[in-house]
Structures are given as C-alpha cells and as structure tokens.
Design a protein around this motif. Sequence first.
Motif, mmCIF file in Angstrom:
data_model
loop_
_atom_site.group_PDB
_atom_site.id
_atom_site.type_symbol
_atom_site.label_atom_id
_atom_site.label_comp_id
_atom_site.label_asym_id
_atom_site.label_seq_id
_atom_site.Cartn_x
_atom_site.Cartn_y
_atom_site.Cartn_z
ATOM 1 N N HIS A 292 15.574 16.661 -25.279
ATOM 2 C CA HIS A 292 16.459 17.830 -25.177
ATOM 3 C C HIS A 292 17.380 17.715 -23.967
ATOM 4 N N HIS B 148 21.893 18.398 -22.644
ATOM 5 C CA HIS B 148 23.282 18.777 -22.914
ATOM 6 C C HIS B 148 24.074 17.753 -22.091
ATOM 7 N N HIS C 43 11.531 23.794 -24.904
ATOM 8 C CA HIS C 43 10.820 24.636 -23.919
ATOM 9 C C HIS C 43 9.423 25.059 -24.378
ATOM 10 N N HIS D 38 16.586 26.317 -28.581
ATOM 11 C CA HIS D 38 15.780 26.724 -27.423
ATOM 12 C C HIS D 38 14.818 27.808 -27.907
ATOM 13 N N ASP E 237 16.559 18.503 -20.222
ATOM 14 C CA ASP E 237 17.545 19.569 -20.321
ATOM 15 C C ASP E 237 18.829 19.061 -19.653
HETATM 16 ZN ZN LIG Z 1 18.853 23.342 -23.018
#
Ligand SMILES: [Zn+2]
Length: 413
Positions: free
Chosen positions: A55, A57, A237, A200, A289
């Motif tokens: 996960h 970005h 998460h 998420h 993340d």
């Molecule tokens: Zn994220």
Amino acid sequence: MGLTVENARLDGEGVGVRCAEGTIVALGPEVVAQPGDETLDAAGGQLLSPLVNGHTHAAMTLFRGSGGDLPLMPWLEEKIWPVEAKLADEDVYWGARLACAEMVRSGTTRFWDMYWQPAATARAVEDAGVRATIGAPLFDLHGSPAQLREMAHKGLEALAGCGPRITPALAPHAIYTVSEESLRWIGELSAERGLPVQIHLSETEKEVQDCLAEHRERPAHYLDRLGLLSERTVLAHGVWLDPDEMALIAERGATVVSNPVANLKLAVGGVFPHPAARSAGVAVGLGTDGAGSNDSLDLLADLKTFALVQKHAAGDPTAIDAAEAWAVATGARAPRLGATPLEPGAPADFLLTRANSPELGIGELMADLVYAASGAAIAAVVVAGEVLVRDGGVPELEEIVVRAAERARGLGL
Ligand SMILES: [Zn+2]
C-alpha cells in the motif's frame, strides 16, 4: 541470450541463477552461464525474494517533509488537498519515478498504488522497470456517484494500454469518503471484470465509531454487505478490526496490509492486531503508505518497526518471529499481492544482498534482515531478468532527484 547470476548464496549453499525471457530457467549449485549471457557476480551475496509494498501513494514523494508534524485533518486540508488540486501529469510522473527508484533500491519490486493521474504513475513504473497494481482514488464525498463512475472508467481506460507490469485496479478511498451506492457499484464492477479493489479500512477508531453510528455495523461487515469483501479486496491499515471482522475477512479471502510507520506517525492510537489476523487465517501484507505520511519508502526498514510494534503491543517478544515478519514483507502470507517464488518457471524477480554488508555477516540471516538491515544492505535487484540495481545504485537517480525536486518546488512545496 539471458542473464546468469553467479556466486550467490541460498539456504547456506553456493548457487547460480539463469534467467531467460523474463523467467528463472535454472537455479542451483550447477548453474553456469550460457554463451552470450550477461553475467552478474553476486560475490557471495544472499539470493532473496523481493519485497512487495502492499500500500502506497507513490507520487506523494513530492510532499515529503511538508507539514508532517500536523494532525491528520489540518495536514490534509492545508498542505495536501490544495496542492493535489493542481497536480499535472509530469508532477505525478517525476514523483512516482523518485518513489520507484527509492523502492527498487531498497528491495521492493512490486507495489500497490492509489493516486491521481494513474497513467503517469504507470509510465513511471514501466520506465523504472518495476511492477505495480494501480488505481485512481475514487471519492464522491463532494461530488456525485455519476462523477465517481466517470472517474473510475477514465482511470481504467487510461491504464488499459499498459504492458504486463501494470495491473489496473479500483481504489475507493475509504468508507467515509465514498457513498454506499458507489461502494456497491464498485463491488459489482470488480466482480464483473475481475478487478482488484484497494481501500483504506479501519485506520482510526473514529472511522469505526462513525460506521457503527451510521450503519449499525463495523467497517468489514459494512463492506461485506455491499459486496466489496472478496478475494480481490486489499484492505490498507485494519488497525481497529475486531475478531469477528477478522473471521469474516478470512472467510472472504480478502487481504489486509499493515502500514505500521504511517500509523505511528499519524498517531492512530492502536496497532494492527496481527496475532488475531494470524489465528483467523487472514492473508497479511506490509506497506509503507505514501511518503507524505511515512516519509520513507524503504520497506526493509519498516519491517523492523512492524515486528517491534507487534511484540510491544502483545507484551510478548515471541508474538512474531523474524521468519514470519520476512514472509509478510515478501508477500508470502498474502498470495493476492502478487509475490512470486524463487524457482524455475517463476518470473525472474529477486534481490542480492551485499556480501560485505556489516549488518548481515553474523548470526541468523532472517533475524539480521528484519532487525539489523535496511535497504542499504541490497546490492542488486533483478526484475523480469533485467538488472535494475547494481552495486546498490539506480541509473538516472541523479536526474530523477533533480526533476522531482523541481516539480515539488513548482507546486510551492
Ligand atoms: Zn494510504
């Protein structure tokens, strides 16, 4: 013509690896280079499966070091969203190139990405030579379900022409930013086209309380009722999942990706309950993340944090051992994340450690990798039989750093 790696070590023995047409064709002590092969001398370094960042970005490298000490909502409202509103393709491309360079250099060859201008990220991934599952973030909090559908179709169309290293996905942002109607529609589209879904889920306690107040059920049950919990679903998460939700997630075959460093930095107040996930039989992966909330993309460094917070939260140093933590980081505990085994017939994706790495010379390899090493211990990285990292270095890194910094300055960051 292929690639032959010589003088590597695997499970205590000297081995070679021969790769042809992107695949491992031979692996073992007897492997020798064929005429015309490119050769790579591992110099006694360990041969390892690569890491999977479940996960991130990627292009948020542009936001690194900007407002990182603020609470979540002021950080998003003052620092992130106003800038994201004016992102150009080239911003996302150079931000993602920087992310790919950082990830591959520290041993990650595949990542799951949720970000704007997904075609620009895909171009960066292909130029970098790595692999990714990519989805445009979907919201309809300030829009309409019709606009969300248009965004989803535009994102999928933009990724349709990509090569085999890109897997298109649907990426609804969260249950508190996407309407019930749209979540249901995304579940149907995913089933119809076999598309992965990344979302998420259960990052903060407030998200759980709001879900209970509004829908009278916890987040995983809510997603399941809308048809969004399946073996195609990757939940980022999962900090506040309870045992019933874990049992349901295991039954549906969905994956949970823990992001311990981002959780600590944003102070979500809890730790992903990994022992409960393990006893329920949930597939678990590890993620960084985005660099906006981590700020590093070195998954090998985050792996130590993952293992330590699990031990600390359980009050038990045996709560997770090094071999299990390593299996989580390489995707071996979550088959849907796209990891591949080190064996003939599998894609030729692997790592070689530095033979003279100070952190890896003494003691058990798994323990050293999890508790002592960072990405700096990686000497070489191969994806599809192509050497992307040599002597710990990535070609074009200097230009990538300069161009990404220019784009960030141009955005006022
Ligand atoms: Zn994220």
